[in-house]
Design an enzyme around this catalytic site. Structure first.
Site, PDB file in Angstrom:
ATOM      1  CE1 TYR A   1      40.342  43.327  41.381  1.00 27.50           C
ATOM      2  CE2 TYR A   1      42.121  44.462  40.570  1.00 27.50           C
ATOM      3  CZ  TYR A   1      41.063  44.194  40.210  1.00 27.50           C
ATOM      4  OH  TYR A   1      40.200  44.101  39.086  1.00 27.50           O
TER       5      TYR A   1
ATOM      6  CG  HIS B   1      45.772  47.408  36.439  1.00 27.71           C
ATOM      7  ND1 HIS B   1      45.460  46.857  37.487  1.00 27.71           N
ATOM      8  CD2 HIS B   1      44.840  47.150  35.421  1.00 27.71           C
ATOM      9  CE1 HIS B   1      44.203  46.486  37.630  1.00 27.71           C
ATOM     10  NE2 HIS B   1      43.684  46.529  36.327  1.00 27.71           N
TER      11      HIS B   1
ATOM     12  NE  ARG C   1      42.206  45.924  30.823  1.00 28.81           N
ATOM     13  CZ  ARG C   1      43.259  45.922  30.766  1.00 28.81           C
ATOM     14  NH1 ARG C   1      44.181  45.246  29.999  1.00 28.81           N
ATOM     15  NH2 ARG C   1      44.021  46.656  31.705  1.00 28.81           N
TER      16      ARG C   1
ATOM     17  NE  ARG D   1      41.137  43.143  34.240  1.00 21.54           N
ATOM     18  CZ  ARG D   1      42.307  43.278  33.711  1.00 21.54           C
ATOM     19  NH1 ARG D   1      42.811  42.224  33.173  1.00 21.54           N
ATOM     20  NH2 ARG D   1      43.012  44.314  34.065  1.00 21.54           N
TER      21      ARG D   1
ATOM     22  CE  LYS E   1      40.922  49.095  29.419  1.00 22.15           C
ATOM     23  NZ  LYS E   1      40.535  49.940  30.708  1.00 22.15           N
TER      24      LYS E   1
END
Length: 302
Positions: free
Chosen positions: A283, A274, A157, A251, A181
Protein backbone atom coordinates in the site's frame (compact mmCIF):
# COMPACT_ATOMS: atom_id res chain seq x y z
CA UNK A 1 -6.80 -45.60 2.32
CA UNK A 2 -6.77 -43.59 -0.91
CA UNK A 3 -6.88 -39.81 -0.96
CA UNK A 4 -9.34 -39.60 1.96
CA UNK A 5 -10.54 -36.11 1.04
CA UNK A 6 -13.26 -36.14 3.70
CA UNK A 7 -10.68 -36.49 6.47
CA UNK A 8 -8.50 -33.86 4.83
CA UNK A 9 -11.44 -31.44 4.62
CA UNK A 10 -12.17 -32.02 8.31
CA UNK A 11 -8.58 -31.03 9.12
CA UNK A 12 -9.01 -27.58 7.52
CA UNK A 13 -11.43 -26.26 10.12
CA UNK A 14 -9.13 -23.30 10.83
CA UNK A 15 -9.78 -21.75 7.39
CA UNK A 16 -13.03 -20.39 6.01
CA UNK A 17 -15.48 -22.61 4.16
CA UNK A 18 -14.60 -21.35 0.67
CA UNK A 19 -10.86 -21.91 1.19
CA UNK A 20 -11.45 -25.41 2.56
CA UNK A 21 -13.59 -26.24 -0.47
CA UNK A 22 -10.85 -24.92 -2.75
CA UNK A 23 -8.23 -27.16 -1.08
CA UNK A 24 -10.39 -30.22 -1.56
CA UNK A 25 -11.21 -29.30 -5.17
CA UNK A 26 -7.56 -28.80 -6.13
CA UNK A 27 -6.42 -32.08 -4.58
CA UNK A 28 -9.24 -33.90 -6.39
CA UNK A 29 -8.15 -32.29 -9.67
CA UNK A 30 -4.59 -33.51 -9.11
CA UNK A 31 -5.71 -37.08 -8.33
CA UNK A 32 -7.90 -37.07 -11.46
CA UNK A 33 -4.96 -35.87 -13.55
CA UNK A 34 -2.83 -38.69 -12.16
CA UNK A 35 -5.49 -41.24 -13.03
CA UNK A 36 -5.58 -40.04 -16.64
CA UNK A 37 -1.91 -39.61 -17.44
CA UNK A 38 0.92 -42.01 -18.15
CA UNK A 39 3.02 -40.49 -15.37
CA UNK A 40 1.34 -42.80 -12.87
CA UNK A 41 1.15 -45.99 -14.96
CA UNK A 42 4.32 -47.57 -13.61
CA UNK A 43 3.19 -47.37 -10.01
CA UNK A 44 -0.55 -47.70 -10.39
CA UNK A 45 -0.52 -50.61 -12.86
CA UNK A 46 -3.64 -49.29 -14.49
CA UNK A 47 -5.39 -48.43 -11.23
CA UNK A 48 -5.70 -45.27 -9.19
CA UNK A 49 -2.47 -43.72 -7.93
CA UNK A 50 -2.77 -43.09 -4.20
CA UNK A 51 -0.98 -40.31 -2.34
CA UNK A 52 1.62 -42.78 -1.04
CA UNK A 53 2.82 -43.31 -4.64
CA UNK A 54 3.26 -39.64 -5.50
CA UNK A 55 6.80 -38.34 -5.83
CA UNK A 56 8.44 -35.01 -6.65
CA UNK A 57 8.63 -35.91 -10.34
CA UNK A 58 4.83 -36.23 -10.52
CA UNK A 59 4.32 -32.92 -8.75
CA UNK A 60 6.70 -31.17 -11.15
CA UNK A 61 5.05 -32.79 -14.17
CA UNK A 62 1.64 -31.62 -12.97
CA UNK A 63 2.76 -28.02 -12.42
CA UNK A 64 4.42 -28.00 -15.83
CA UNK A 65 1.23 -29.37 -17.39
CA UNK A 66 -0.80 -26.56 -15.80
CA UNK A 67 1.56 -23.95 -17.20
CA UNK A 68 1.45 -25.41 -20.73
CA UNK A 69 -2.34 -25.45 -20.53
CA UNK A 70 -2.29 -21.69 -20.11
CA UNK A 71 -3.17 -21.36 -16.43
CA UNK A 72 -2.12 -18.03 -14.93
CA UNK A 73 0.88 -18.08 -12.59
CA UNK A 74 -1.36 -17.07 -9.72
CA UNK A 75 -3.65 -20.03 -10.41
CA UNK A 76 -0.74 -22.49 -10.62
CA UNK A 77 0.63 -21.14 -7.34
CA UNK A 78 -2.77 -21.60 -5.70
CA UNK A 79 -3.02 -25.20 -6.89
CA UNK A 80 0.52 -25.91 -5.66
CA UNK A 81 -0.34 -24.39 -2.29
CA UNK A 82 -3.33 -26.71 -1.95
CA UNK A 83 -1.15 -29.74 -2.72
CA UNK A 84 1.45 -28.66 -0.18
CA UNK A 85 -1.28 -28.31 2.44
CA UNK A 86 -2.63 -31.76 1.61
CA UNK A 87 0.72 -33.59 1.63
CA UNK A 88 1.84 -31.90 4.87
CA UNK A 89 -1.35 -33.23 6.42
CA UNK A 90 -0.84 -36.65 4.81
CA UNK A 91 2.70 -36.88 6.18
CA UNK A 92 1.61 -35.73 9.63
CA UNK A 93 -1.12 -38.37 9.76
CA UNK A 94 1.06 -41.20 8.44
CA UNK A 95 -0.61 -41.50 5.04
CA UNK A 96 2.65 -40.82 3.21
CA UNK A 97 6.23 -41.43 4.33
CA UNK A 98 7.48 -38.02 3.14
CA UNK A 99 6.03 -34.85 1.64
CA UNK A 100 6.62 -35.07 -2.15
CA UNK A 101 5.99 -31.35 -2.69
CA UNK A 102 9.26 -30.38 -0.98
CA UNK A 103 11.54 -29.02 -3.69
CA UNK A 104 8.75 -28.32 -6.17
CA UNK A 105 9.18 -24.80 -7.50
CA UNK A 106 6.13 -22.77 -8.43
CA UNK A 107 6.14 -19.76 -10.74
CA UNK A 108 6.48 -16.46 -8.96
CA UNK A 109 3.18 -14.68 -8.82
CA UNK A 110 2.62 -11.45 -10.67
CA UNK A 111 2.21 -8.72 -8.11
CA UNK A 112 -0.62 -6.42 -9.03
CA UNK A 113 -1.06 -3.08 -7.38
CA UNK A 114 -4.52 -3.00 -5.82
CA UNK A 115 -7.11 -0.78 -7.43
CA UNK A 116 -8.14 2.22 -5.34
CA UNK A 117 -11.63 3.56 -5.87
CA UNK A 118 -11.92 7.15 -7.00
CA UNK A 119 -13.87 9.59 -4.86
CA UNK A 120 -16.77 9.62 -7.32
CA UNK A 121 -16.90 5.82 -7.28
CA UNK A 122 -16.98 5.77 -3.49
CA UNK A 123 -19.67 8.43 -3.44
CA UNK A 124 -21.80 6.48 -5.89
CA UNK A 125 -21.37 3.33 -3.84
CA UNK A 126 -21.90 4.73 -0.34
CA UNK A 127 -23.89 7.93 -0.70
CA UNK A 128 -25.88 7.78 -3.95
CA UNK A 129 -27.64 4.43 -4.44
CA UNK A 130 -28.25 3.45 -8.05
CA UNK A 131 -31.75 4.04 -9.42
CA UNK A 132 -31.99 0.28 -10.02
CA UNK A 133 -32.02 -0.22 -6.23
CA UNK A 134 -34.90 2.17 -5.57
CA UNK A 135 -37.42 -0.65 -5.23
CA UNK A 136 -35.39 -2.51 -2.58
CA UNK A 137 -37.06 -2.99 0.79
CA UNK A 138 -35.85 -0.75 3.58
CA UNK A 139 -34.41 -3.80 5.38
CA UNK A 140 -32.33 -4.81 2.37
CA UNK A 141 -31.05 -1.25 1.93
CA UNK A 142 -30.09 -1.11 5.61
CA UNK A 143 -28.17 -4.38 5.34
CA UNK A 144 -26.36 -3.36 2.16
CA UNK A 145 -25.32 0.03 3.54
CA UNK A 146 -24.00 -1.58 6.74
CA UNK A 147 -21.95 -4.14 4.75
CA UNK A 148 -20.50 -1.51 2.43
CA UNK A 149 -19.60 0.81 5.30
CA UNK A 150 -17.75 -2.03 7.07
CA UNK A 151 -15.82 -3.02 3.95
CA UNK A 152 -14.58 0.53 3.44
CA UNK A 153 -14.81 2.09 6.91
CA UNK A 154 -13.05 -0.77 8.74
CA UNK A 155 -11.20 -2.47 5.85
CA UNK A 156 -12.67 -5.91 6.51
CA UNK A 157 -12.21 -8.97 4.35
CA UNK A 158 -15.37 -10.48 2.86
CA UNK A 159 -15.03 -13.59 5.04
CA UNK A 160 -14.69 -11.39 8.12
CA UNK A 161 -17.93 -9.57 7.33
CA UNK A 162 -19.72 -12.91 7.04
CA UNK A 163 -18.25 -14.14 10.34
CA UNK A 164 -19.51 -11.21 12.46
CA UNK A 165 -21.78 -12.28 15.30
CA UNK A 166 -24.12 -10.07 17.29
CA UNK A 167 -21.85 -10.29 20.34
CA UNK A 168 -18.91 -8.97 18.31
CA UNK A 169 -20.52 -5.56 17.85
CA UNK A 170 -19.93 -2.94 20.55
CA UNK A 171 -21.90 0.12 19.50
CA UNK A 172 -21.37 1.90 22.81
CA UNK A 173 -17.61 2.02 22.25
CA UNK A 174 -17.92 2.01 18.44
CA UNK A 175 -15.70 -1.01 17.93
CA UNK A 176 -15.92 -4.49 16.46
CA UNK A 177 -14.28 -7.81 17.30
CA UNK A 178 -13.13 -9.35 14.01
CA UNK A 179 -12.41 -13.05 13.49
CA UNK A 180 -9.67 -13.01 10.87
CA UNK A 181 -7.50 -15.52 9.05
CA UNK A 182 -6.13 -18.41 11.07
CA UNK A 183 -8.74 -17.84 13.81
CA UNK A 184 -6.91 -14.66 14.85
CA UNK A 185 -9.04 -12.02 16.53
CA UNK A 186 -8.52 -8.28 16.44
CA UNK A 187 -10.53 -5.29 17.57
CA UNK A 188 -11.11 -2.51 15.05
CA UNK A 189 -12.82 0.85 15.47
CA UNK A 190 -16.09 1.52 13.70
CA UNK A 191 -16.36 4.65 11.62
CA UNK A 192 -19.28 6.90 12.49
CA UNK A 193 -21.22 5.97 9.31
CA UNK A 194 -20.55 2.25 9.91
CA UNK A 195 -21.71 2.45 13.53
CA UNK A 196 -24.90 4.27 12.55
CA UNK A 197 -25.60 1.83 9.70
CA UNK A 198 -25.03 -1.19 11.97
CA UNK A 199 -27.24 0.26 14.68
CA UNK A 200 -30.11 0.81 12.23
CA UNK A 201 -29.70 -2.63 10.65
CA UNK A 202 -29.62 -4.48 13.98
CA UNK A 203 -32.55 -2.52 15.42
CA UNK A 204 -34.79 -2.72 12.36
CA UNK A 205 -33.73 -4.50 9.20
CA UNK A 206 -32.26 -7.66 10.72
CA UNK A 207 -35.38 -8.27 12.79
CA UNK A 208 -37.39 -8.20 9.58
CA UNK A 209 -35.08 -10.33 7.40
CA UNK A 210 -33.56 -12.91 9.76
CA UNK A 211 -35.14 -16.34 10.10
CA UNK A 212 -34.80 -17.19 13.82
CA UNK A 213 -34.55 -20.90 13.06
CA UNK A 214 -31.55 -20.58 10.71
CA UNK A 215 -29.87 -17.19 11.21
CA UNK A 216 -28.43 -17.94 14.63
CA UNK A 217 -26.45 -14.96 15.89
CA UNK A 218 -25.01 -13.99 12.48
CA UNK A 219 -25.21 -10.23 12.06
CA UNK A 220 -25.83 -10.33 8.31
CA UNK A 221 -28.39 -12.52 6.61
CA UNK A 222 -29.49 -13.10 3.03
CA UNK A 223 -32.96 -12.65 1.54
CA UNK A 224 -33.90 -16.13 2.80
CA UNK A 225 -33.05 -15.16 6.37
CA UNK A 226 -29.95 -17.37 6.55
CA UNK A 227 -26.40 -16.18 7.29
CA UNK A 228 -24.93 -14.15 4.44
CA UNK A 229 -22.02 -15.92 2.68
CA UNK A 230 -19.07 -14.57 0.71
CA UNK A 231 -20.79 -14.97 -2.65
CA UNK A 232 -23.69 -12.97 -1.30
CA UNK A 233 -21.37 -10.12 -0.29
CA UNK A 234 -19.77 -10.07 -3.73
CA UNK A 235 -23.18 -9.95 -5.41
CA UNK A 236 -24.19 -7.17 -3.04
CA UNK A 237 -21.18 -5.04 -4.00
CA UNK A 238 -21.56 -5.69 -7.72
CA UNK A 239 -25.21 -4.75 -7.53
CA UNK A 240 -24.56 -1.51 -5.66
CA UNK A 241 -21.54 -0.32 -7.66
CA UNK A 242 -21.93 1.92 -10.71
CA UNK A 243 -18.64 0.55 -12.14
CA UNK A 244 -17.11 -2.93 -11.96
CA UNK A 245 -15.96 -3.29 -8.36
CA UNK A 246 -15.04 -6.13 -6.04
CA UNK A 247 -15.24 -6.08 -2.23
CA UNK A 248 -11.46 -6.23 -1.82
CA UNK A 249 -11.14 -2.91 -3.66
CA UNK A 250 -12.89 -1.29 -0.70
CA UNK A 251 -10.32 -2.81 1.67
CA UNK A 252 -7.51 -1.57 -0.58
CA UNK A 253 -9.06 1.89 -0.64
CA UNK A 254 -9.38 1.93 3.16
CA UNK A 255 -5.67 1.14 3.62
CA UNK A 256 -4.49 3.59 0.98
CA UNK A 257 -6.60 6.43 2.34
CA UNK A 258 -5.17 5.81 5.83
CA UNK A 259 -1.60 6.04 4.53
CA UNK A 260 -2.44 9.10 2.45
CA UNK A 261 -3.75 10.69 5.64
CA UNK A 262 -0.51 10.04 7.52
CA UNK A 263 -1.23 6.76 9.33
CA UNK A 264 1.75 4.65 10.41
CA UNK A 265 2.35 1.44 8.44
CA UNK A 266 2.30 -0.66 11.62
CA UNK A 267 -1.08 0.79 12.56
CA UNK A 268 -2.47 -0.06 9.14
CA UNK A 269 -1.04 -3.59 9.47
CA UNK A 270 -2.87 -4.05 12.77
CA UNK A 271 -6.15 -2.69 11.41
CA UNK A 272 -5.98 -4.97 8.36
CA UNK A 273 -5.03 -8.03 10.40
CA UNK A 274 -1.87 -8.77 8.38
CA UNK A 275 0.51 -11.13 10.17
CA UNK A 276 3.38 -9.99 7.92
CA UNK A 277 4.28 -6.33 7.44
CA UNK A 278 5.29 -7.16 3.87
CA UNK A 279 1.63 -7.70 3.00
CA UNK A 280 0.91 -4.15 4.12
CA UNK A 281 3.90 -2.52 2.42
CA UNK A 282 2.32 -2.83 -1.02
CA UNK A 283 0.00 0.00 0.00
CA UNK A 284 2.95 2.34 0.40
CA UNK A 285 3.63 1.92 -3.33
CA UNK A 286 -0.01 2.62 -4.14
CA UNK A 287 0.01 5.68 -1.91
CA UNK A 288 3.21 7.04 -3.48
CA UNK A 289 1.78 6.54 -6.96
CA UNK A 290 -1.36 8.43 -5.99
CA UNK A 291 0.62 11.32 -4.49
CA UNK A 292 2.83 11.50 -7.58
CA UNK A 293 -0.24 11.78 -9.79
CA UNK A 294 -1.58 14.55 -7.57
CA UNK A 295 1.67 16.49 -8.02
CA UNK A 296 1.73 15.89 -11.77
CA UNK A 297 -1.88 17.00 -12.16
CA UNK A 298 -1.70 19.98 -9.80
CA UNK A 299 1.79 21.47 -9.77
CA UNK A 300 2.57 24.03 -12.52
CA UNK A 301 6.16 22.79 -12.94
CA UNK A 302 5.52 19.05 -12.48
Amino acid sequence: MGWDLDAFAASTASVNEDTAAMYRREVAAFSNWLANTEVSSSTAAGGETGPESVDLRMIRRYLAYLSTEGYARKTVARKASALRRYFRWAERTGRVAADPTIGAMTPSQERYLPRVLRSEELGALLDKPRAALADDSSARRQRDVAVLELLYGSGLRVSEVCAIRVGDVDLDRQRLTVNGKGSKQRIVPLSEPAALALEEWLAKGRREMADPSTAGDAVFVNLSGRPLNTQGVRRLVNRAASTQTNPHALRHTFATHLLDGGADLRQVQELLGHSDLGSTQIYTHVSRDRLRRVVEDSHPRA
